[in-house]
Design a protein around this motif. Structure first.
Motif, mmCIF file in Angstrom:
data_model
loop_
_atom_site.group_PDB
_atom_site.id
_atom_site.type_symbol
_atom_site.label_atom_id
_atom_site.label_comp_id
_atom_site.label_asym_id
_atom_site.label_seq_id
_atom_site.Cartn_x
_atom_site.Cartn_y
_atom_site.Cartn_z
ATOM 1 N N ASP A 108 0.890 -1.171 0.000
ATOM 2 C CA ASP A 108 0.000 0.000 0.000
ATOM 3 C C ASP A 108 0.918 1.208 0.000
ATOM 4 N N SER A 109 1.241 1.645 -1.183
ATOM 5 C CA SER A 109 2.276 2.685 -1.243
ATOM 6 C C SER A 109 1.787 4.008 -0.665
ATOM 7 N N GLY A 110 2.660 4.788 -0.176
ATOM 8 C CA GLY A 110 2.367 6.095 0.448
ATOM 9 C C GLY A 110 3.371 6.362 1.554
ATOM 10 N N THR A 111 3.085 7.414 2.318
ATOM 11 C CA THR A 111 3.992 7.771 3.423
ATOM 12 C C THR A 111 3.337 7.361 4.741
ATOM 13 N N PHE A 112 4.070 6.598 5.538
ATOM 14 C CA PHE A 112 3.524 6.094 6.804
ATOM 15 C C PHE A 112 4.309 6.626 8.006
ATOM 16 N N VAL A 113 3.554 6.747 9.032
ATOM 17 C CA VAL A 113 4.177 7.220 10.302
ATOM 18 C C VAL A 113 3.745 6.280 11.412
ATOM 19 N N LEU A 114 4.708 5.907 12.238
ATOM 20 C CA LEU A 114 4.389 5.041 13.370
ATOM 21 C C LEU A 114 4.230 5.914 14.614
ATOM 22 N N ARG A 115 3.068 5.739 15.267
ATOM 23 C CA ARG A 115 2.847 6.538 16.467
ATOM 24 C C ARG A 115 2.872 5.641 17.694
ATOM 25 N N ILE A 116 3.774 5.953 18.617
ATOM 26 C CA ILE A 116 3.836 5.152 19.858
ATOM 27 C C ILE A 116 3.372 6.052 21.006
ATOM 28 N N ASP A 117 2.323 5.613 21.683
ATOM 29 C CA ASP A 117 1.829 6.379 22.839
ATOM 30 C C ASP A 117 2.388 5.759 24.111
ATOM 31 N N TYR A 118 3.169 6.522 24.788
ATOM 32 C CA TYR A 118 3.695 6.022 26.063
ATOM 33 C C TYR A 118 2.694 6.332 27.162
ATOM 34 N N SER A 119 2.661 5.498 28.139
ATOM 35 C CA SER A 119 1.700 5.672 29.241
ATOM 36 C C SER A 119 2.116 6.854 30.130
ATOM 37 N N GLN A 120 1.138 7.706 30.288
ATOM 38 C CA GLN A 120 1.412 8.872 31.158
ATOM 39 C C GLN A 120 1.657 8.418 32.587
ATOM 40 N N GLN A 121 0.909 7.408 33.012
ATOM 41 C CA GLN A 121 1.010 6.907 34.391
ATOM 42 C C GLN A 121 2.454 6.493 34.704
ATOM 43 N N VAL A 122 3.030 5.767 33.757
ATOM 44 C CA VAL A 122 4.400 5.298 33.950
ATOM 45 C C VAL A 122 5.356 6.478 34.075
ATOM 46 N N ILE A 123 5.095 7.445 33.189
ATOM 47 C CA ILE A 123 5.955 8.646 33.233
ATOM 48 C C ILE A 123 5.819 9.351 34.575
ATOM 49 N N TYR A 124 4.506 9.523 34.981
ATOM 50 C CA TYR A 124 4.276 10.182 36.254
ATOM 51 C C TYR A 124 4.915 9.407 37.394
ATOM 52 N N ASP A 125 4.785 8.096 37.344
ATOM 53 C CA ASP A 125 5.379 7.273 38.394
ATOM 54 C C ASP A 125 6.884 7.486 38.451
ATOM 55 N N ILE A 179 8.518 10.066 37.365
ATOM 56 C CA ILE A 179 8.824 11.416 37.888
ATOM 57 C C ILE A 179 8.664 11.445 39.404
ATOM 58 N N ARG A 180 7.562 10.816 39.883
ATOM 59 C CA ARG A 180 7.307 10.819 41.322
ATOM 60 C C ARG A 180 8.451 10.124 42.064
ATOM 61 N N LYS A 181 8.863 8.996 41.482
ATOM 62 C CA LYS A 181 9.945 8.248 42.098
ATOM 63 C C LYS A 181 11.219 9.112 42.212
ATOM 64 N N GLN A 182 11.488 9.763 41.070
ATOM 65 C CA GLN A 182 12.655 10.653 41.033
ATOM 66 C C GLN A 182 12.526 11.750 42.080
ATOM 67 N N THR A 183 11.309 12.372 42.086
ATOM 68 C CA THR A 183 11.068 13.476 43.008
ATOM 69 C C THR A 183 11.247 12.999 44.448
ATOM 70 N N ASN A 184 10.695 11.814 44.743
ATOM 71 C CA ASN A 184 10.816 11.279 46.091
ATOM 72 C C ASN A 184 12.275 11.085 46.485
ATOM 73 N N GLN A 185 13.031 10.571 45.514
ATOM 74 C CA GLN A 185 14.463 10.381 45.783
ATOM 75 C C GLN A 185 15.127 11.714 46.099
ATOM 76 N N ILE A 186 14.791 12.694 45.236
ATOM 77 C CA ILE A 186 15.376 14.030 45.442
ATOM 78 C C ILE A 186 14.956 14.581 46.797
ATOM 79 N N MET A 187 13.660 14.433 47.111
ATOM 80 C CA MET A 187 13.138 14.896 48.391
ATOM 81 C C MET A 187 13.889 14.234 49.544
#
Lengths: 500, 114
Positions: A147-164, A166-174
């Motif tokens: 199927d010729s054309g231009t394709f883009v792959l979109r990967i959605d990362y989980s916000q929860q994981v990111i927040y976790d 960040i929280r982990k990092q923040t806790n460590q810093i704290m």
């Protein structure tokens, strides 16, 4: 309020506030950097994942088995990777997605906006073969799909994981921050104590010193400034103690001096012996607390004996010699009627006890009330001044004689002359010591014999008390505020107008 | 406080001390030390020249008495020269002129030692 805090709390609060601000600033820096770091991490992650997917998709796209593709995509979904979508760029449609509800739908507005940037970049370099990755999006490519054309792959990362994350990092810093803060508090508290303990010791020392406890020693063995300060303090206490001892010694000496003065004062006659025809007034002032001048008025039978003496050297040594002299004269006086013999005996006795270099000048006169004659001995002293009423003039009576204590023998005795005089009503005899004649004014002029003679003449009509008082005043005003530098003795004997 | 200056001069075996200024309670010690120094060095023929001596107090006079015994016991003497009238009067009054020889000039005093 801050000014009222003690040193320990000041130090503690300054260090704590500084540390707190430092930790906050540090956290802020980490926080800012962390967001960028997260973006970068996911950027890299997305690139890696997209390349793996790409390798497999190449094959699967050719077969065109949709289920196989979706299974594969689903196998890559995890807690972290929420969804993976393949977007056909030309049609702005989601071709495949692990999120079933968006499959086949048009892409969202945010995707459009984002992809337009990708497209522009892609169009600019159509031969671009690598993966252009922005955030969670991955460009796939356009050359190898059926199927010729231009394709883009979109990967959605989980916000929860990111927040976790960040929280982990923040806790460590704290956690680290709190540890640092607590450590900081502890260090500032310990530092405060280290600094205030010696200060408190010093303060205690000063309070003790203030109470007069000069024995108190500060026990600080450190070699730092506080230790040195404590050492200096202890030395100061010792010096103060030494100074205090000296003051006590000085006070004792002064007390002794005062007692010596009292003893000496007691040796001067309290009352002038009464006489029918003689009016006598003595005056004495010591330049220091105790002096070396001496005067005496004695009486025996029908004679009054007046003497003034000046000991070389003043103070205690002078006064001791004065006491020696007084004892000798008083002891000999009542056993020796002859004035010349008396003085020769006194000199002989004095010579046995006096130090070489010390001597006494003495002027002594017997006033015989019945015969109205005066016998005079002058042992090295300044003359006896006589105001002769009949002639209205002042005469110096100075029979020769050596000072007492200078020679014990022929020279003294041979040179000792007995002067004889005859008194008449109105005559005045003035005995004095060189403290009077040598009284020096600020211009270094001496009062002198001439002024003394003139004063005697001037006050001739007054009683002996007034004459003494006036001469004393004259000398005082001549001194013009200058202190007497020598003991000063005056004795005035006036023959009153009574007929015998 | 006035000062005393002592200028020593030696003429064969005679030492001449020229006194200048005030010989009193503040300065006598200096003069006494000088005389004692001479005695210790066996320089016992001493002339004290007083032409520039302005004042002498009883403490100053005492110095002569404190050393003369020792000097004469050793066979030496202290002779005084050029006493001005004020100083002479003090010496005479106290009888010092009976105890010490005085001269108008140094040469006479030096000759007297021979």
């Amino acid at each position: 309020m801050f000014a009222d805090w003690n040193l320990k709390w000041k130090l503690f609060s300054i260090i704590s506030v500084t540390l707190l601000l430092a930790v906050l600033f540090f956290s802020f820096l980490i926080n800012t950097y962390e967001k960028q770091l997260l973006l970068k991490i996911h950027h890299e992650k997305g690139r890696g994942l997209s390349q793996i997917i790409l390798q497999n998709l190449k094959v699967m796209m050719i077969s065109g088995n949709k289920l196989q593709i979706l299974d594969f995509l689903n196998s890559k979904v995890s807690d972290e990777v929420q969804d993976i979508s393949l977007i056909k760029l030309d049609e702005e449609k989601v071709l495949y997605s692990t999120a079933r509800d968006i499959e086949g739908t048009d892409i969202s507005a945010s995707d459009v906006e984002f992809l337009s940037d990708i497209k522009a970049e892609f169009i600019k370099s159509p031969s671009h073969n690598g993966g252009a990755i922005k955030a969670y999006y991955v460009y796939v490519g356009n050359t190898f799909f059926r199927d010729s054309g231009t394709f883009v792959l979109r990967i959605d990362y989980s916000q929860q994981v990111i927040y976790d994350f960040i929280r982990k990092q923040t806790n460590q810093i704290m956690f680290v921050s709190i540890v640092i803060l607590l450590l900081g508090f502890a260090i500032s508290f310990i530092t405060g104590s280290l600094l205030t303990r010696p200060v408190n010791s010093l303060m205690e020392g000063i309070i003790e010193l203030g109470k007069g406890n000069l024995d108190f020693k500060i026990n600080l063995s450190t070699k730092d400034e506080f230790g040195r300060l404590a050492g200096a303090f202890n030395r100061m206490s010792e010096n103060l103690q030494f100074a205090q001892k000296q003051i006590i010694v000085k006070e004792l000496m002064e007390r002794d001096f005062k007692m010596a003065q009292e003893i000496q004062n007691a040796l001067f006659i309290k009352e002038v012996p009464a006489s029918e025809i003689l009016d006598i007034t003595p005056f004495y002032e010591a330049a220091r607390m105790i002096g070396g001048d001496y005067y005496d008025i004695m009486t025996r039978d029908d004679k009054k004996t007046v003497l003034v003496a000046d000991v070389s050297g003043k103070g205690i040594p002078g006064s001791l010699i004065m006491v020696m002299l007084r004892s000798l004269i008083r002891a000999q006086y009542y056993g020796e009627d002859n004035l010349r013999e008396l003085i020769m005996k006194v000199n002989h006795l004095l010579m046995q006890d006096i130090q070489p270099g010390k001597f006494v000048t003495l002027l002594i006169a017997d006033f015989h009330e019945k015969t109205e004659t005066v016998s005079i001995i002058n042992a090295g002293h300044i003359p006896l001044y006589k105001y002769i009423a009949k002639e209205d003039r002042v005469e110096e009576l100075v029979p020769s004689g050596l000072g007492l204590g200078l020679n014990d023998g022929v020279i003294f005795d041979q040179n000792l002359d007995l002067g004889e005089d005859k008194m008449a009503p109105g005559d005045i005899y003035l005995f004095c010591t060189d403290g009077a004649t040598e009284a020096m004014n600020p211009n270094k002029d001496q009062f002198g014999e001439e002024r003394l003679a003139n004063a005697l003449k001037q006050y001739k009509d007054q009683g002996s008390k007034e004459i003494v008082e006036n001469i004393r005043k004259d000398i005082k005003s001549f001194l013009a505020g200058e202190e007497f530098n020598d003991d000063f003795t005056l004795v005035v004997v006036k023959r009153n107008n009574k007929e015998v | 406080m006035a000062n005393l200056e002592i200028i020593p001069e030696e003429k064969t075996d005679v030492t001449i001390l020229h006194l200048k200024g005030f010989l009193d309670a503040y300065t006598f010690q200096e003069f006494e030390n000088k005389l004692k120094e001479l005695v210790d060095d066996e320089k016992i023929k001493i002339i004290v020249a007083m032409d520039e001596l302005d004042y002498i107090s009883s403490a100053g006079l005492g110095v002569f008495m404190s050393v003369i015994g020792q000097i004469r016991a050793k066979g030496g003497d202290v002779k005084l020269t050029q006493l001005n009238s004020k100083v002479f009067k003090v010496f005479e009054l106290l009888g010092f002129t009976k105890l010490f020889q005085t001269f108008d000039n140094i040469e006479e005093a030096v000759d007297n030692f021979k």
